[in-house]
Design an enzyme around this catalytic site. Sequence first.
Site, PDB file in Angstrom:
ATOM      1  N   CYS A   1       0.838  -1.204   0.000  1.00  0.00           N
ATOM      2  CA  CYS A   1       0.000   0.000   0.000  1.00  0.00           C
ATOM      3  C   CYS A   1       0.877   1.260   0.000  1.00  0.00           C
ATOM      4  O   CYS A   1       1.714   1.455   0.889  1.00  0.00           O
ATOM      5  CB  CYS A   1      -0.909  -0.024   1.221  1.00  0.00           C
ATOM      6  SG  CYS A   1      -1.640   1.577   1.589  1.00  0.00           S
ATOM      7  N   CYS A  41       0.700   3.297   3.191  1.00  0.00           N
ATOM      8  CA  CYS A  41       1.463   2.712   4.301  1.00  0.00           C
ATOM      9  C   CYS A  41       2.948   2.997   4.095  1.00  0.00           C
ATOM     10  O   CYS A  41       3.666   3.355   5.031  1.00  0.00           O
ATOM     11  CB  CYS A  41       1.238   1.199   4.365  1.00  0.00           C
ATOM     12  SG  CYS A  41      -0.466   0.723   4.625  1.00  0.00           S
TER      13      CYS A  41
END
Length: 463
Positions: free
Chosen positions: A383, A386
């Site tokens: 991600c 993230c």
Amino acid sequence: MALSFTSSSAVHGSSLYSSFEQPKAALFGSSQPLDRLNLPSTAVKFSRRRCAVKPLNAEPKRKDSIVPSAATTVAPEVVEKVEVEDCEKLGKELENASPLEIMDKALERFGNDIAIAFSGAEDVALIEYARLTGRPFRVFSLDTGRLNPETYKFFDEVEQHYGIRIEYMFPDAVEVQALVRSKGLFSFYEDGHQECCRVRKVRPLRRALKGLRAWITGQRKDQSPGTRSEVPAVQVDPVFEGMDGGVGSLVKWNPVANVKGDDVWKFLRTMNVPVNSLHAKGYISIGCEPCTRPVLPGQHEREGRWWWEDSKAKECGLHKGNIKEETLNGSGNGAVHSNGSSTHADLFVTENVVNLSQPGIENLQRLENRREPWVVVLYAPWCQFCQAMEGSYVELAEKLAGSGVKVGKFRADGEEKAFAQQELQLGSFPTILFFPKHSSHPIKYPSEKRDVDSLLAFVSALR
Ligand code: SF4
């Protein structure tokens, strides 16, 4: 890539259409493709030369009937058929071409059988490029019935500014009725946006495209981390069909594929193009009102769309071909971690961040009296958001080391995802939870500001 355009193509204002008759808008995307045999004789006469294609979007008198008339449609007599190989070759040739060159080539090749898809956001740049080519062009838009009032106002401004009629496509009333009666007006927050988008966007788009041989989109590589990074300048549409039917019957042009968002804005400002007033309120990507929100400085624009879902799947179906199979079937980008394989390096790897397994976080959740409070990030290594917060989370862990607050991480994609959604309030990645000392109920970090000071303020307020 910097934007560029050639001044020789620049034709301004109403002079663009001065050599054409004042046409009415044509019926766009009717369930039947336009029937050329029904063209009036004058139209047939005009159709003998490509340059005589009438701009369907030239402004009718504003008090004229808004019911468009297919009878005014004049198409070029010879439409070049673009084969797949041809398209790939063209894509390569145009790899480094400017948006204006790509737009010009698209309009030249497809004449009346191509239209610009306009969402009511900064893709107004496409209309400006089309104007600059000096060629006639068509514009269509999907009115989902859920757009912001500002967007409707903007549509009107664009029509007036360019002297065009946008060819709106509406969802099927019976389908919308069935959806809303069975699931309510906001079902997308509960079970994802795909169903509503299918009814309000994808099917109307499919109808529209069945009346065309090519379409022009404002997709850019920098728009979405997972889904738009490989958008070419021109491609055979991998999802939709054109008027001839069958795979390969529709060509998709993406003139601003290589352009950065900032450069689009520089272009809009330079050319004094009207823009949606929502942009001044912090909106970047603009869609339906319930599914679009402003973003903060530094946030990725797609964080303003379907923010309750995974960033990698943020396509409404209009450009579904961008989503790789691995993402669609849920096994992509490290979601296979339960058997140990992943193409992405793990995140937050430091002795100050405790790596929690599912039983570990379940235990943490069950404890009513913890010895110390915990802050835990639910993440997925693939991600982008993230990855973007890795530095600040590691720094947070360093600052909290020895403070009595434990810092942890729980990888919540793959097989753990359903558990995290049900038990840990996982909406999208990353989700940050604070487990207070004297309560089993974790508190979800409500903001998308993930700098270390904001995270620290959150922890300090709750510890
Ligand atoms: Fe429905 Fe939201 Fe999709 Fe619009 S963006 S069609 S409201 S789910």
